[in-house]
Design a protein around this motif. Structure first.
Motif, PDB file in Angstrom:
ATOM      1  N   ARG A 180     -18.653 -44.099  26.271  1.00 51.67           N
ATOM      2  CA  ARG A 180     -18.011 -45.255  26.554  1.00 51.67           C
ATOM      3  C   ARG A 180     -16.015 -44.131  26.247  1.00 51.67           C
ATOM      4  NH1 ARG A 180     -19.537 -50.372  23.295  1.00 51.67           N
ATOM      5  NH2 ARG A 180     -20.596 -51.843  24.825  1.00 51.67           N
ATOM      6  N   THR A 181     -15.120 -44.521  27.370  1.00 52.01           N
ATOM      7  CA  THR A 181     -13.658 -43.858  27.822  1.00 52.01           C
ATOM      8  C   THR A 181     -12.914 -45.152  27.144  1.00 52.01           C
ATOM      9  OG1 THR A 181     -14.468 -41.502  28.129  1.00 52.01           O
ATOM     10  CG2 THR A 181     -12.949 -42.603  28.450  1.00 52.01           C
ATOM     11  N   VAL A 182     -12.096 -44.845  26.294  1.00 60.01           N
ATOM     12  CA  VAL A 182     -10.974 -46.116  26.141  1.00 60.01           C
ATOM     13  C   VAL A 182      -9.920 -45.166  26.635  1.00 60.01           C
ATOM     14  CG1 VAL A 182     -10.005 -47.782  24.772  1.00 60.01           C
ATOM     15  CG2 VAL A 182     -12.727 -47.161  24.254  1.00 60.01           C
ATOM     16  N   ILE A 183      -9.377 -46.396  28.110  1.00 62.32           N
ATOM     17  CA  ILE A 183      -7.887 -45.447  28.402  1.00 62.32           C
ATOM     18  C   ILE A 183      -7.277 -46.865  28.476  1.00 62.32           C
ATOM     19  CG2 ILE A 183      -7.332 -44.587  31.085  1.00 62.32           C
ATOM     20  CD1 ILE A 183      -9.316 -43.907  31.689  1.00 62.32           C
ATOM     21  N   PHE A 220      -8.257 -44.822  15.211  1.00 60.20           N
ATOM     22  CA  PHE A 220      -8.495 -43.734  16.395  1.00 60.20           C
ATOM     23  C   PHE A 220      -9.841 -43.349  15.998  1.00 60.20           C
ATOM     24  CE2 PHE A 220      -9.931 -39.354  17.191  1.00 60.20           C
ATOM     25  CZ  PHE A 220      -9.715 -39.340  18.396  1.00 60.20           C
ATOM     26  N   GLN A 221     -10.076 -43.295  14.368  1.00 53.47           N
ATOM     27  CA  GLN A 221     -11.328 -42.516  13.822  1.00 53.47           C
ATOM     28  C   GLN A 221     -12.239 -44.003  13.769  1.00 53.47           C
ATOM     29  OE1 GLN A 221     -11.979 -39.320  13.205  1.00 53.47           O
ATOM     30  NE2 GLN A 221     -14.460 -40.751  11.785  1.00 53.47           N
ATOM     31  N   ASP A 222     -11.562 -45.239  13.471  1.00 55.10           N
ATOM     32  CA  ASP A 222     -12.526 -46.443  13.284  1.00 55.10           C
ATOM     33  C   ASP A 222     -12.934 -46.732  14.551  1.00 55.10           C
ATOM     34  OD1 ASP A 222     -11.623 -46.617  11.311  1.00 55.10           O
ATOM     35  OD2 ASP A 222      -9.912 -48.391  11.149  1.00 55.10           O
ATOM     36  N   LEU A 223     -12.370 -46.087  15.957  1.00 49.41           N
ATOM     37  CA  LEU A 223     -12.544 -46.751  17.751  1.00 49.41           C
ATOM     38  C   LEU A 223     -14.017 -45.990  17.742  1.00 49.41           C
ATOM     39  CD1 LEU A 223      -8.954 -47.008  19.032  1.00 49.41           C
ATOM     40  CD2 LEU A 223     -10.471 -48.542  18.548  1.00 49.41           C
ATOM     41  N   LEU A 224     -14.210 -44.513  17.181  1.00 46.88           N
ATOM     42  CA  LEU A 224     -14.938 -43.275  18.019  1.00 46.88           C
ATOM     43  C   LEU A 224     -15.977 -43.866  16.990  1.00 46.88           C
ATOM     44  CD1 LEU A 224     -12.445 -40.462  17.167  1.00 46.88           C
ATOM     45  CD2 LEU A 224     -13.208 -41.253  19.018  1.00 46.88           C
ATOM     46  N   GLU A 225     -16.101 -44.443  15.758  1.00 50.82           N
ATOM     47  CA  GLU A 225     -17.380 -45.158  14.471  1.00 50.82           C
ATOM     48  C   GLU A 225     -18.036 -45.871  15.564  1.00 50.82           C
ATOM     49  OE1 GLU A 225     -15.674 -44.840  10.774  1.00 50.82           O
ATOM     50  OE2 GLU A 225     -15.597 -43.315  10.264  1.00 50.82           O
ATOM     51  N   ALA A 226     -16.540 -46.765  15.959  1.00 44.33           N
ATOM     52  CA  ALA A 226     -17.557 -47.569  17.039  1.00 44.33           C
ATOM     53  C   ALA A 226     -18.170 -47.596  18.545  1.00 44.33           C
ATOM     54  CB  ALA A 226     -16.397 -49.270  17.591  1.00 44.33           C
ATOM     55  N   GLY A 227     -18.148 -46.238  18.738  1.00 43.24           N
ATOM     56  CA  GLY A 227     -18.773 -46.162  19.876  1.00 43.24           C
ATOM     57  C   GLY A 227     -17.864 -45.657  20.837  1.00 43.24           C
ATOM     58  N   LEU A 251      -0.408 -38.485  17.685  1.00 36.13           N
ATOM     59  CA  LEU A 251      -1.205 -38.446  18.464  1.00 36.13           C
ATOM     60  C   LEU A 251      -2.566 -38.106  18.359  1.00 36.13           C
ATOM     61  CD1 LEU A 251       0.002 -40.186  21.263  1.00 36.13           C
ATOM     62  CD2 LEU A 251      -0.097 -41.552  19.642  1.00 36.13           C
ATOM     63  N   PRO A 252      -3.908 -38.172  18.164  1.00 34.40           N
ATOM     64  CA  PRO A 252      -4.147 -37.705  17.702  1.00 34.40           C
ATOM     65  C   PRO A 252      -5.528 -37.518  18.982  1.00 34.40           C
ATOM     66  CG  PRO A 252      -5.017 -39.934  16.905  1.00 34.40           C
ATOM     67  CD  PRO A 252      -3.656 -39.735  17.296  1.00 34.40           C
ATOM     68  N   PHE A 253      -4.894 -38.170  20.047  1.00 32.41           N
ATOM     69  CA  PHE A 253      -5.897 -37.615  21.274  1.00 32.41           C
ATOM     70  C   PHE A 253      -4.570 -37.315  22.780  1.00 32.41           C
ATOM     71  CE2 PHE A 253      -4.607 -42.326  20.295  1.00 32.41           C
ATOM     72  CZ  PHE A 253      -3.317 -42.569  21.202  1.00 32.41           C
ATOM     73  N   ASP A 254      -5.552 -37.296  23.978  1.00 34.01           N
ATOM     74  CA  ASP A 254      -4.079 -36.844  24.649  1.00 34.01           C
ATOM     75  C   ASP A 254      -3.673 -37.652  25.605  1.00 34.01           C
ATOM     76  OD1 ASP A 254      -4.185 -34.122  23.923  1.00 34.01           O
ATOM     77  OD2 ASP A 254      -6.765 -33.761  25.346  1.00 34.01           O
ATOM     78  N   MET A 255      -2.676 -37.354  26.148  1.00 35.72           N
ATOM     79  CA  MET A 255      -2.572 -38.528  27.252  1.00 35.72           C
ATOM     80  C   MET A 255      -2.546 -38.221  28.604  1.00 35.72           C
ATOM     81  SD  MET A 255      -1.090 -41.391  25.712  1.00 35.72           S
ATOM     82  CE  MET A 255       0.220 -41.637  24.868  1.00 35.72           C
ATOM     83  N   LEU A 256      -2.904 -39.114  29.933  1.00 35.92           N
ATOM     84  CA  LEU A 256      -3.160 -38.533  31.388  1.00 35.92           C
ATOM     85  C   LEU A 256      -1.831 -39.344  31.998  1.00 35.92           C
ATOM     86  CD1 LEU A 256      -6.982 -40.414  31.677  1.00 35.92           C
ATOM     87  CD2 LEU A 256      -5.884 -37.859  31.134  1.00 35.92           C
ATOM     88  N   SER A 257      -1.858 -38.130  32.822  1.00 35.52           N
ATOM     89  CA  SER A 257      -0.151 -38.341  33.148  1.00 35.52           C
ATOM     90  C   SER A 257      -0.991 -39.013  34.928  1.00 35.52           C
ATOM     91  CB  SER A 257       0.356 -37.251  33.440  1.00 35.52           C
ATOM     92  OG  SER A 257       1.571 -37.276  34.897  1.00 35.52           O
ATOM     93  N   GLN A 307      -6.338 -52.706  18.025  1.00 39.89           N
ATOM     94  CA  GLN A 307      -7.682 -54.226  16.968  1.00 39.89           C
ATOM     95  C   GLN A 307      -8.516 -55.036  17.766  1.00 39.89           C
ATOM     96  OE1 GLN A 307      -7.966 -53.696  13.214  1.00 39.89           O
ATOM     97  NE2 GLN A 307      -9.811 -54.942  14.116  1.00 39.89           N
ATOM     98  N   GLN A 308      -7.794 -55.406  19.115  1.00 37.72           N
ATOM     99  CA  GLN A 308      -8.780 -55.886  19.508  1.00 37.72           C
ATOM    100  C   GLN A 308      -9.842 -55.572  20.655  1.00 37.72           C
ATOM    101  OE1 GLN A 308      -6.018 -56.723  22.705  1.00 37.72           O
ATOM    102  NE2 GLN A 308      -4.773 -58.721  21.240  1.00 37.72           N
ATOM    103  N   VAL A 309      -9.209 -53.818  20.785  1.00 38.10           N
ATOM    104  CA  VAL A 309     -10.665 -53.187  21.264  1.00 38.10           C
ATOM    105  C   VAL A 309     -11.447 -52.460  20.425  1.00 38.10           C
ATOM    106  CG1 VAL A 309     -10.985 -50.466  22.835  1.00 38.10           C
ATOM    107  CG2 VAL A 309      -8.678 -52.220  22.919  1.00 38.10           C
ATOM    108  N   LEU A 310     -10.931 -52.257  18.687  1.00 41.08           N
ATOM    109  CA  LEU A 310     -12.507 -52.153  18.264  1.00 41.08           C
ATOM    110  C   LEU A 310     -12.924 -53.617  17.717  1.00 41.08           C
ATOM    111  CD1 LEU A 310     -13.092 -50.026  15.787  1.00 41.08           C
ATOM    112  CD2 LEU A 310     -11.385 -51.195  14.413  1.00 41.08           C
TER     113      LEU A 310
END
Length: 318
Positions: A180-183, A220-227, A251-257, A307-310
């Motif tokens: 899963r990729t969350v954008i 971020f880490q919680d989201l990774l652990e959740a899948g 931010l520990p992740f990248d942005m997309l332009s 938190q909603q996504v998590l």
């Protein structure tokens, strides 16, 4: 050797050589006809003067280093007088840096005041980021209505769109893989010294991009652990602008332009216009194996969205 040859070997101008000689830093031999005759030692001295000058030491204050060489030292800074000259130059640079830092702080303060003059966005107390507090949401923020503009998204194939992230890598949205990729897609992030569009706080769903990004950072880490295999933020702002946000917010992740809003056009995503600029409406996509698995829309409040996504990831495990 003649002055032109010395200048060529030492990589300086003949005018500079004459200046060094006028200060007594070099003393060439005089031939019987009165012409100057420079030697290899003069080349070494001129090169040393040039090197020290590039470090910020005035030509007039290079004498201790030259005298150190003349005394037979292997290096120009082997002598106590040379070390003292280093310390003096460092002290002067420190004073200049402190003065420039104070001037910079004043300019930033003036910029922030000017950027928000006449705007409804009020600069907060100094936060260390230039004065603006984009992390805190206003007490009253209009809730965006569910107009059904994202109902068609679940089940659609991810579009064949390639965007660049803040690490300079091309990301193919239809080739993100089985995880899963969350954008999370947002209109724009404010940053210190940059005015937000007039009436930004009154547009439903507009304000809150920075708090939303901070939420995804903190979870971020919680989201990774959740899948979640990866997380991206996406907006129409250019990569350079987004890179500043990534660094400032840590931010520990990248942005997309997506400056051309290709994703909006290919998927029929909801957008809006402000000050003649078309922007994404806030929504989040979960993409898995080349297909949109879920879409969050509308999103409110933005600071609680991560938190909603998590919660959704934990409720819908793979």
């Amino acid at each position: 050797m003649k002055i032109g040859e010395l200048a060529r070997q030492a990589d300086v101008t003949t005018k500079a050589v004459r200046y060094y000689e006028s200060l007594g830093l070099i003393t060439p031999e005089r031939l019987a006809n009165g012409y100057r005759d420079y030697g290899e030692d003069d080349v070494r001295l001129v090169q040393e003067i040039r090197t020290l000058h590039q470090l910020g030491i005035p030509v007039e204050r290079t004498r201790p280093f030259l005298e150190c060489l003349a005394a037979g030292s292997l290096h120009a800074d082997d002598c106590p007088a040379s070390l003292a000259s280093y310390r003096d130059s460092i002290d002067e640079l420190t004073e200049r840096i402190e003065a420039l830092t104070a001037r910079r702080a004043t300019l930033i303060s003036n910029l922030n005041a000017a950027a928000h003059r006449g705007s409804r966005v009020v600069p907060a107390a100094d936060t260390g980021n230039g004065g603006e507090d984009y992390v805190t949401l206003p007490a009253v923020l209009p809730r965006p209505a569910d107009d059904g503009a994202a109902d068609h998204l679940p089940g659609l194939k991810a579009p064949s769109v390639t965007l660049y992230n803040t690490a300079g890598k091309a990301i193919e949205l239809d080739a993100l893989g089985p995880r899963r990729t969350v954008i999370y897609i947002y209109p724009l992030t404010g940053r210190p010294g940059t005015d937000l569009p007039e009436g930004w706080n009154t547009i439903p769903g507009a304000r809150g991009c920075t708090p939303e990004s901070c939420g995804f950072r903190d979870h971020f880490q919680d989201l990774l652990e959740a899948g979640a295999g990866r997380v991206y933020g996406l907006s129409s702002q250019d990569t350079e602008y987004q890179h500043e946000v990534v660094e400032r917010l840590a931010l520990p992740f990248d942005m997309l332009s997506d400056p051309a809003l290709e994703l909006a056009d290919s998927l029929g995503l909801p957008t809006f216009e402000v000050d003649g600029t078309r922007l994404f409406k806030r929504l989040t996509l979960v993409i898995r194996d080349g297909e949109i698995e879920h879409a969050f829309y509308p999103i409110f409040p933005p600071n609680e969205h991560a938190q909603q996504v998590l919660t959704w990831l934990r409720t819908n495990p793979l």
